[in-house]
Write a protein that holds these residues in place. Structure first.
Motif, PDB file in Angstrom:
ATOM      1  N   LEU A   4     -11.174 -46.851 -47.334  1.00 51.35           N
ATOM      2  CA  LEU A   4      -9.830 -46.282 -47.406  1.00 51.35           C
ATOM      3  C   LEU A   4      -9.768 -45.200 -48.472  1.00 51.35           C
ATOM      4  O   LEU A   4     -10.237 -45.414 -49.593  1.00 51.35           O
ATOM      5  CB  LEU A   4      -8.819 -47.375 -47.733  1.00 51.35           C
ATOM      6  CG  LEU A   4      -8.818 -48.594 -46.803  1.00 51.35           C
ATOM      7  CD1 LEU A   4      -7.910 -49.685 -47.347  1.00 51.35           C
ATOM      8  CD2 LEU A   4      -8.390 -48.192 -45.406  1.00 51.35           C
ATOM      9  N   VAL A   5      -9.169 -44.057 -48.129  1.00 49.55           N
ATOM     10  CA  VAL A   5      -9.020 -42.958 -49.082  1.00 49.55           C
ATOM     11  C   VAL A   5      -7.580 -42.470 -49.033  1.00 49.55           C
ATOM     12  O   VAL A   5      -7.119 -41.967 -47.995  1.00 49.55           O
ATOM     13  CB  VAL A   5      -9.983 -41.808 -48.764  1.00 49.55           C
ATOM     14  CG1 VAL A   5      -9.765 -40.668 -49.763  1.00 49.55           C
ATOM     15  CG2 VAL A   5     -11.428 -42.280 -48.803  1.00 49.55           C
ATOM     16  N   GLU A   6      -6.879 -42.601 -50.158  1.00 55.82           N
ATOM     17  CA  GLU A   6      -5.489 -42.153 -50.249  1.00 55.82           C
ATOM     18  C   GLU A   6      -5.407 -40.689 -50.665  1.00 55.82           C
ATOM     19  O   GLU A   6      -6.297 -40.168 -51.354  1.00 55.82           O
ATOM     20  CB  GLU A   6      -4.701 -42.979 -51.268  1.00 55.82           C
ATOM     21  CG  GLU A   6      -4.695 -44.473 -51.015  1.00 55.82           C
ATOM     22  CD  GLU A   6      -5.780 -45.209 -51.777  1.00 55.82           C
ATOM     23  OE1 GLU A   6      -5.603 -46.409 -52.052  1.00 55.82           O
ATOM     24  OE2 GLU A   6      -6.807 -44.578 -52.116  1.00 55.82           O
ATOM     25  N   SER A   7      -4.327 -40.034 -50.273  1.00 54.53           N
ATOM     26  CA  SER A   7      -4.041 -38.670 -50.697  1.00 54.53           C
ATOM     27  C   SER A   7      -2.539 -38.441 -50.617  1.00 54.53           C
ATOM     28  O   SER A   7      -1.806 -39.262 -50.047  1.00 54.53           O
ATOM     29  CB  SER A   7      -4.776 -37.657 -49.823  1.00 54.53           C
ATOM     30  OG  SER A   7      -4.354 -37.771 -48.480  1.00 54.53           O
ATOM     31  N   GLY A   8      -2.104 -37.321 -51.199  1.00 60.54           N
ATOM     32  CA  GLY A   8      -0.698 -36.952 -51.097  1.00 60.54           C
ATOM     33  C   GLY A   8       0.122 -37.207 -52.335  1.00 60.54           C
ATOM     34  O   GLY A   8       1.302 -36.863 -52.377  1.00 60.54           O
ATOM     35  N   ALA A  92       3.871 -44.502 -60.330  1.00 57.69           N
ATOM     36  CA  ALA A  92       2.816 -45.514 -60.255  1.00 57.69           C
ATOM     37  C   ALA A  92       1.593 -44.910 -59.586  1.00 57.69           C
ATOM     38  O   ALA A  92       1.662 -43.823 -58.991  1.00 57.69           O
ATOM     39  CB  ALA A  92       3.290 -46.723 -59.462  1.00 57.69           C
ATOM     40  N   VAL A  93       0.504 -45.652 -59.667  1.00 57.46           N
ATOM     41  CA  VAL A  93      -0.645 -45.380 -58.813  1.00 57.46           C
ATOM     42  C   VAL A  93      -0.432 -46.176 -57.530  1.00 57.46           C
ATOM     43  O   VAL A  93      -0.178 -47.384 -57.577  1.00 57.46           O
ATOM     44  CB  VAL A  93      -1.964 -45.778 -59.479  1.00 57.46           C
ATOM     45  CG1 VAL A  93      -3.132 -45.540 -58.522  1.00 57.46           C
ATOM     46  CG2 VAL A  93      -2.160 -45.004 -60.781  1.00 57.46           C
ATOM     47  N   TYR A  94      -0.507 -45.495 -56.408  1.00 59.32           N
ATOM     48  CA  TYR A  94      -0.283 -46.117 -55.113  1.00 59.32           C
ATOM     49  C   TYR A  94      -1.620 -46.367 -54.417  1.00 59.32           C
ATOM     50  O   TYR A  94      -2.455 -45.475 -54.331  1.00 59.32           O
ATOM     51  CB  TYR A  94       0.608 -45.227 -54.242  1.00 59.32           C
ATOM     52  CG  TYR A  94       2.062 -45.305 -54.654  1.00 59.32           C
ATOM     53  CD1 TYR A  94       2.491 -44.717 -55.842  1.00 59.32           C
ATOM     54  CD2 TYR A  94       2.998 -45.987 -53.880  1.00 59.32           C
ATOM     55  CE1 TYR A  94       3.823 -44.809 -56.237  1.00 59.32           C
ATOM     56  CE2 TYR A  94       4.332 -46.078 -54.259  1.00 59.32           C
ATOM     57  CZ  TYR A  94       4.731 -45.490 -55.450  1.00 59.32           C
ATOM     58  OH  TYR A  94       6.044 -45.572 -55.841  1.00 59.32           O
ATOM     59  N   TYR A  95      -1.759 -47.595 -53.938  1.00 64.69           N
ATOM     60  CA  TYR A  95      -2.996 -48.027 -53.301  1.00 64.69           C
ATOM     61  C   TYR A  95      -2.743 -48.404 -51.847  1.00 64.69           C
ATOM     62  O   TYR A  95      -1.745 -49.046 -51.521  1.00 64.69           O
ATOM     63  CB  TYR A  95      -3.566 -49.244 -54.021  1.00 64.69           C
ATOM     64  CG  TYR A  95      -3.947 -49.011 -55.446  1.00 64.69           C
ATOM     65  CD1 TYR A  95      -3.036 -49.230 -56.470  1.00 64.69           C
ATOM     66  CD2 TYR A  95      -5.226 -48.587 -55.787  1.00 64.69           C
ATOM     67  CE1 TYR A  95      -3.375 -49.017 -57.795  1.00 64.69           C
ATOM     68  CE2 TYR A  95      -5.586 -48.382 -57.104  1.00 64.69           C
ATOM     69  CZ  TYR A  95      -4.658 -48.595 -58.105  1.00 64.69           C
ATOM     70  OH  TYR A  95      -5.018 -48.395 -59.416  1.00 64.69           O
ATOM     71  N   CYS A  96      -3.683 -48.058 -51.029  1.00 63.80           N
ATOM     72  CA  CYS A  96      -3.691 -48.454 -49.630  1.00 63.80           C
ATOM     73  C   CYS A  96      -4.606 -49.676 -49.491  1.00 63.80           C
ATOM     74  O   CYS A  96      -5.616 -49.779 -50.192  1.00 63.80           O
ATOM     75  CB  CYS A  96      -4.223 -47.278 -48.812  1.00 63.80           C
ATOM     76  SG  CYS A  96      -4.436 -47.592 -47.069  1.00 63.80           S
ATOM     77  N   SER A  97      -4.229 -50.571 -48.589  1.00 67.58           N
ATOM     78  CA  SER A  97      -5.034 -51.774 -48.406  1.00 67.58           C
ATOM     79  C   SER A  97      -5.018 -52.223 -46.957  1.00 67.58           C
ATOM     80  O   SER A  97      -4.117 -51.852 -46.193  1.00 67.58           O
ATOM     81  CB  SER A  97      -4.497 -52.888 -49.309  1.00 67.58           C
ATOM     82  OG  SER A  97      -5.335 -54.014 -49.268  1.00 67.58           O
ATOM     83  N   ALA A  98      -6.010 -53.018 -46.597  1.00 64.67           N
ATOM     84  CA  ALA A  98      -6.130 -53.520 -45.225  1.00 64.67           C
ATOM     85  C   ALA A  98      -6.269 -55.039 -45.234  1.00 64.67           C
ATOM     86  O   ALA A  98      -6.950 -55.598 -46.096  1.00 64.67           O
ATOM     87  CB  ALA A  98      -7.327 -52.896 -44.520  1.00 64.67           C
ATOM     88  N   THR A 106      -4.505 -62.605 -47.946  1.00 64.89           N
ATOM     89  CA  THR A 106      -5.420 -61.819 -48.765  1.00 64.89           C
ATOM     90  C   THR A 106      -5.509 -60.418 -48.190  1.00 64.89           C
ATOM     91  O   THR A 106      -5.376 -60.226 -46.978  1.00 64.89           O
ATOM     92  CB  THR A 106      -6.833 -62.413 -48.801  1.00 64.89           C
ATOM     93  OG1 THR A 106      -7.353 -62.450 -47.472  1.00 64.89           O
ATOM     94  CG2 THR A 106      -6.841 -63.798 -49.392  1.00 64.89           C
ATOM     95  N   TRP A 107      -5.713 -59.471 -49.081  1.00 64.08           N
ATOM     96  CA  TRP A 107      -5.932 -58.078 -48.688  1.00 64.08           C
ATOM     97  C   TRP A 107      -7.400 -57.773 -48.936  1.00 64.08           C
ATOM     98  O   TRP A 107      -7.885 -57.898 -50.053  1.00 64.08           O
ATOM     99  CB  TRP A 107      -5.001 -57.152 -49.463  1.00 64.08           C
ATOM    100  CG  TRP A 107      -3.582 -57.336 -49.041  1.00 64.08           C
ATOM    101  CD1 TRP A 107      -2.693 -58.256 -49.529  1.00 64.08           C
ATOM    102  CD2 TRP A 107      -2.902 -56.623 -48.002  1.00 64.08           C
ATOM    103  NE1 TRP A 107      -1.495 -58.150 -48.861  1.00 64.08           N
ATOM    104  CE2 TRP A 107      -1.591 -57.160 -47.920  1.00 64.08           C
ATOM    105  CE3 TRP A 107      -3.259 -55.595 -47.135  1.00 64.08           C
ATOM    106  CZ2 TRP A 107      -0.643 -56.697 -47.009  1.00 64.08           C
ATOM    107  CZ3 TRP A 107      -2.314 -55.133 -46.223  1.00 64.08           C
ATOM    108  CH2 TRP A 107      -1.029 -55.671 -46.167  1.00 64.08           C
ATOM    109  N   ASP A 108      -8.106 -57.395 -47.866  1.00 59.33           N
ATOM    110  CA  ASP A 108      -9.559 -57.386 -47.905  1.00 59.33           C
ATOM    111  C   ASP A 108     -10.174 -56.092 -48.421  1.00 59.33           C
ATOM    112  O   ASP A 108     -11.259 -56.112 -49.000  1.00 59.33           O
ATOM    113  CB  ASP A 108     -10.100 -57.673 -46.498  1.00 59.33           C
ATOM    114  CG  ASP A 108      -9.621 -59.013 -45.979  1.00 59.33           C
ATOM    115  OD1 ASP A 108      -8.958 -59.040 -44.927  1.00 59.33           O
ATOM    116  OD2 ASP A 108      -9.892 -60.026 -46.644  1.00 59.33           O
ATOM    117  N   TYR A 109      -9.519 -54.973 -48.185  1.00 60.31           N
ATOM    118  CA  TYR A 109     -10.079 -53.675 -48.556  1.00 60.31           C
ATOM    119  C   TYR A 109      -9.030 -52.856 -49.295  1.00 60.31           C
ATOM    120  O   TYR A 109      -7.835 -52.926 -48.975  1.00 60.31           O
ATOM    121  CB  TYR A 109     -10.549 -52.907 -47.314  1.00 60.31           C
ATOM    122  CG  TYR A 109     -11.583 -53.655 -46.513  1.00 60.31           C
ATOM    123  CD1 TYR A 109     -11.226 -54.327 -45.348  1.00 60.31           C
ATOM    124  CD2 TYR A 109     -12.900 -53.703 -46.936  1.00 60.31           C
ATOM    125  CE1 TYR A 109     -12.171 -55.031 -44.622  1.00 60.31           C
ATOM    126  CE2 TYR A 109     -13.850 -54.411 -46.206  1.00 60.31           C
ATOM    127  CZ  TYR A 109     -13.477 -55.069 -45.055  1.00 60.31           C
ATOM    128  OH  TYR A 109     -14.419 -55.764 -44.342  1.00 60.31           O
TER     129      TYR A 109
END
Length: 120
Positions: A4-8, A92-98, A106-109
């Motif tokens: 996963l790669v966040e942007s924006g 904040a720092v925003y994170y994407c997860s799967a 649980t969030w795996d990635y």
């Protein structure tokens, strides 16, 4: 495996808008529920929003309900977080997860995060 790669992220004035993107790689991306989390300065990481693999089910934290919208485009392997009416407390720092499914136990990635700063 899902990468996963966040942007924006960026700097925006209070009341403004930003759209975050999370690009996913991995053949099984579309089978995962996706979520956004954030961690503000001196705070613990907190849940922001989540969306099912089909996009038909969404969840939001009370603090962002009505202002943020999560969506996904499985043809582009991308999940979005549209953020409107931003407040300084959204910094904040925003994170994407799967996760395998919703509700997630649980969030795996996780992605590496993207910084959002809202100025007054």
């Amino acid at each position: 495996q899902v990468q996963l790669v966040e942007s924006g992220g960026g700097l925006v004035q209070a009341g403004g808008s930003l759209r975050l993107s999370c690009a996913a790689s991995g053949r099984t991306y579309s089978r995962y529920a996706m979520g956004w989390f954030r961690q503000g300065p001196g705070k613990e990481r907190e849940f922001v929003a989540a969306i099912s693999w089909s996009g038909g089910i969404t969840y939001y934290a009370d603090s962002v309900k009505g202002r943020f919208t999560i969506s996904r485009d499985n043809s582009k392997n991308t999940v979005y977080l549209q953020m409107n009416s931003l407040k300084t407390e959204d910094t904040a720092v925003y994170y994407c997860s799967a996760a395998v499914s919703l509700p997630a136990t649980t969030w795996d990635y996780w992605g590496q995060g993207t910084q959002v700063t809202v100025s007054s």
